[in-house]
Write an enzyme that holds these catalytic residues in place. Structure first.
Site, short mmCIF file in Angstrom:
data_model
loop_
_atom_site.label_atom_id
_atom_site.label_comp_id
_atom_site.label_asym_id
_atom_site.label_seq_id
_atom_site.Cartn_x
_atom_site.Cartn_y
_atom_site.Cartn_z
N TYR A 33 0.83 -1.20 0.00
CA TYR A 33 0.00 0.00 0.00
C TYR A 33 0.86 1.25 0.00
O TYR A 33 2.06 1.18 0.27
CB TYR A 33 -0.96 -0.01 1.20
CG TYR A 33 -0.30 0.32 2.52
CD1 TYR A 33 0.50 -0.61 3.17
CD2 TYR A 33 -0.45 1.57 3.12
CE1 TYR A 33 1.13 -0.30 4.37
CE2 TYR A 33 0.16 1.88 4.31
CZ TYR A 33 0.95 0.93 4.93
OH TYR A 33 1.58 1.24 6.11
N ARG A 52 8.45 4.33 -4.33
CA ARG A 52 8.47 3.33 -3.26
C ARG A 52 7.46 2.22 -3.55
O ARG A 52 7.73 1.03 -3.29
CB ARG A 52 8.18 3.98 -1.91
CG ARG A 52 8.29 3.00 -0.75
CD ARG A 52 8.21 3.67 0.59
NE ARG A 52 6.93 4.32 0.81
CZ ARG A 52 6.64 5.11 1.83
NH1 ARG A 52 7.55 5.34 2.76
NH2 ARG A 52 5.46 5.66 1.96
N ARG A 100 -7.65 -20.10 -1.99
CA ARG A 100 -6.67 -19.87 -0.94
C ARG A 100 -5.62 -20.98 -0.89
O ARG A 100 -5.92 -22.13 -0.55
CB ARG A 100 -7.36 -19.75 0.43
CG ARG A 100 -6.38 -19.26 1.50
CD ARG A 100 -6.94 -19.31 2.90
NE ARG A 100 -5.92 -18.91 3.86
CZ ARG A 100 -4.92 -19.69 4.26
NH1 ARG A 100 -4.82 -20.93 3.79
NH2 ARG A 100 -4.00 -19.25 5.11
N HIS A 102 -1.04 -21.08 -0.44
CA HIS A 102 0.15 -20.23 -0.32
C HIS A 102 0.75 -19.92 -1.68
O HIS A 102 1.26 -18.82 -1.90
CB HIS A 102 1.19 -20.88 0.60
CG HIS A 102 0.80 -20.81 2.05
ND1 HIS A 102 -0.33 -21.43 2.55
CD2 HIS A 102 1.35 -20.17 3.10
CE1 HIS A 102 -0.44 -21.18 3.84
NE2 HIS A 102 0.57 -20.41 4.19
N LYS A 148 6.69 -1.98 1.96
CA LYS A 148 5.47 -1.38 2.54
C LYS A 148 4.30 -2.34 2.39
O LYS A 148 3.37 -2.14 1.59
CB LYS A 148 5.17 -0.01 1.90
CG LYS A 148 4.25 0.85 2.76
CD LYS A 148 4.32 2.29 2.37
CE LYS A 148 3.25 3.15 3.02
NZ LYS A 148 3.36 3.27 4.48
N GLU A 181 11.79 2.32 14.24
CA GLU A 181 10.94 3.39 13.71
C GLU A 181 9.62 3.38 14.47
O GLU A 181 9.39 2.52 15.32
CB GLU A 181 10.69 3.19 12.21
CG GLU A 181 10.00 1.88 11.90
CD GLU A 181 9.86 1.61 10.40
OE1 GLU A 181 9.81 2.56 9.61
OE2 GLU A 181 9.77 0.41 10.04
N1 PLP Z 1 7.54 3.80 8.97
C1 PLP Z 1 6.39 3.10 8.92
C2 PLP Z 1 6.34 1.74 9.52
C3 PLP Z 1 5.25 3.65 8.30
O1 PLP Z 1 4.11 2.92 8.24
C4 PLP Z 1 5.33 4.96 7.78
C5 PLP Z 1 4.15 5.56 7.12
O2 PLP Z 1 3.09 5.01 7.06
C6 PLP Z 1 6.53 5.67 7.86
C7 PLP Z 1 7.62 5.05 8.46
C8 PLP Z 1 6.65 7.05 7.31
O3 PLP Z 1 6.65 7.02 5.91
P1 PLP Z 1 6.18 8.26 5.03
O4 PLP Z 1 7.05 9.42 5.45
O5 PLP Z 1 6.47 7.84 3.66
O6 PLP Z 1 4.75 8.51 5.32
#
Ligand code: PLP
Length: 283
Positions: A33, A52, A100, A102, A148, A181
């Site tokens: 996403y 990204r 469904r 894997h 992501k 993070e």
């Molecule tokens: N880290 C994680 C785990 C995130 O989910 C997000 C944003 O959703 C970020 C960092 C920050 O990313 P961005 O600056 O691209 O929104």
């Protein structure tokens, strides 16, 4: 007027939009996403989010359902149709739907979902940032946090805990005691010597788009900048701390685990970086 969503090639009222029962994003978290902020009707950091998205899909061998220009056109149409001046665009690409298993079916087709959220409060957030309280907790995620992925369970668990403790965000901590993070943001501190620090890009963290723009803007501020890991203890003793994310821009952290950071108010360096970011983003 209903809000519209874009689902597998069709615009439809958002409340009627559905995914198949065996969509792999639902069954396996097998999807990617992106979230863009819309400000004054325009996408912020548009191309970096596309880059990204394409990278994450490539890592999972999910093909782009259409080219970047076509995708951008659908997003623009939704923004106009839903009359979004300040808000967000959520875009999800799942590997698709098949029985469904894997191993996905050989002829599986990726599914694309886009919707918007109207957030007029973002206009005010530009002017007066909310001071954020955060907690820290173990990073329970997998070893490819640079992707992501829609699999966000550990992020959700920790964020719920933060919420229950009256906090806005949680910073995740690796086995060595270093912050990776936030659950949905990148983590930064400013040391007592005024050095700006954020963790270096590896598979340990998501490459935040806002992080990247702020990193580029560091050259316009007079502060020293280090990309390195920092511990929870170092963060608690920092002069300032902040998060970056598309929806928080540069968000001041004033409390970590109940410990007041600096003077308990938005710090001087944070303010400078925040202003630089808002200007660069055209906000
Ligand atoms: N880290 C994680 C785990 C995130 O989910 C997000 C944003 O959703 C970020 C960092 C920050 O990313 P961005 O600056 O691209 O929104």
């Amino acid at each position: 007027m209903p809000s519209y969503a874009f689902v597998d090639g069709q615009y439809m009222p958002r409340h009627l939009a559905q995914l198949p029962l065996e969509d792999r994003a639902t069954n396996f978290g097998d999807g990617i996403y992106e979230v863009w902020v819309v400000a004054q009707g325009k996408l912020v950091d548009e191309q970096k989010h596309f880059a990204r998205l394409e990278r994450s899909l490539g890592e999972l061998q999910i093909p782009m359902p259409m080219g970047r220009p076509a995708l951008a056109q659908h997003i623009q149409r939704l923004i106009r149709r839903n009359n979004i001046r300040f808000g967000t665009v959520y875009l999800q690409i799942s590997r698709g739907a098949s029985k469904r298993d894997h191993v996905p079916a050989a002829d599986i087709v990726p599914s694309l979902t886009i919707f918007t959220n109207n957030k007029p409060a973002l206009a005010d957030a530009r002017l007066s940032p909310k001071p954020l309280k955060i907690i820290t907790g173990p990073d329970l995620r997998w070893a490819r946090r640079d992707i992501k992925s829609t699999s966000l369970l550990p992020n959700v668990m920790l964020r719920m805990e933060a919420h229950q403790q009256g906090c806005h965000e949680a910073w995740m901590v690796d086995d060595q005691g270093f912050v990776t993070e936030g659950t949905s943001s990148s983590s930064w501190i400013v040391t007592p010597e005024k050095v700006v620090v954020t963790r270096a890009l590896t598979n340990d963290i998501l490459p935040g788009v806002t992080r990247d723009t702020v990193r580029e803007l560091m050259s316009q501020s007079n502060h020293k900048f280090e990309e390195r890991a920092f511990s929870v203890e170092e963060a608690e003793q920092a002069a300032e701390a902040f998060i970056t994310s598309a929806t928080n821009f540069v968000g001041p952290v004033v409390e970590i685990n109940g410990v007041t950071i600096g003077h308990g108010q938005i710090g001087e360096v944070t303010t400078i970086l925040r202003d630089l970011y808002l200007r660069a983003a055209g906000l």
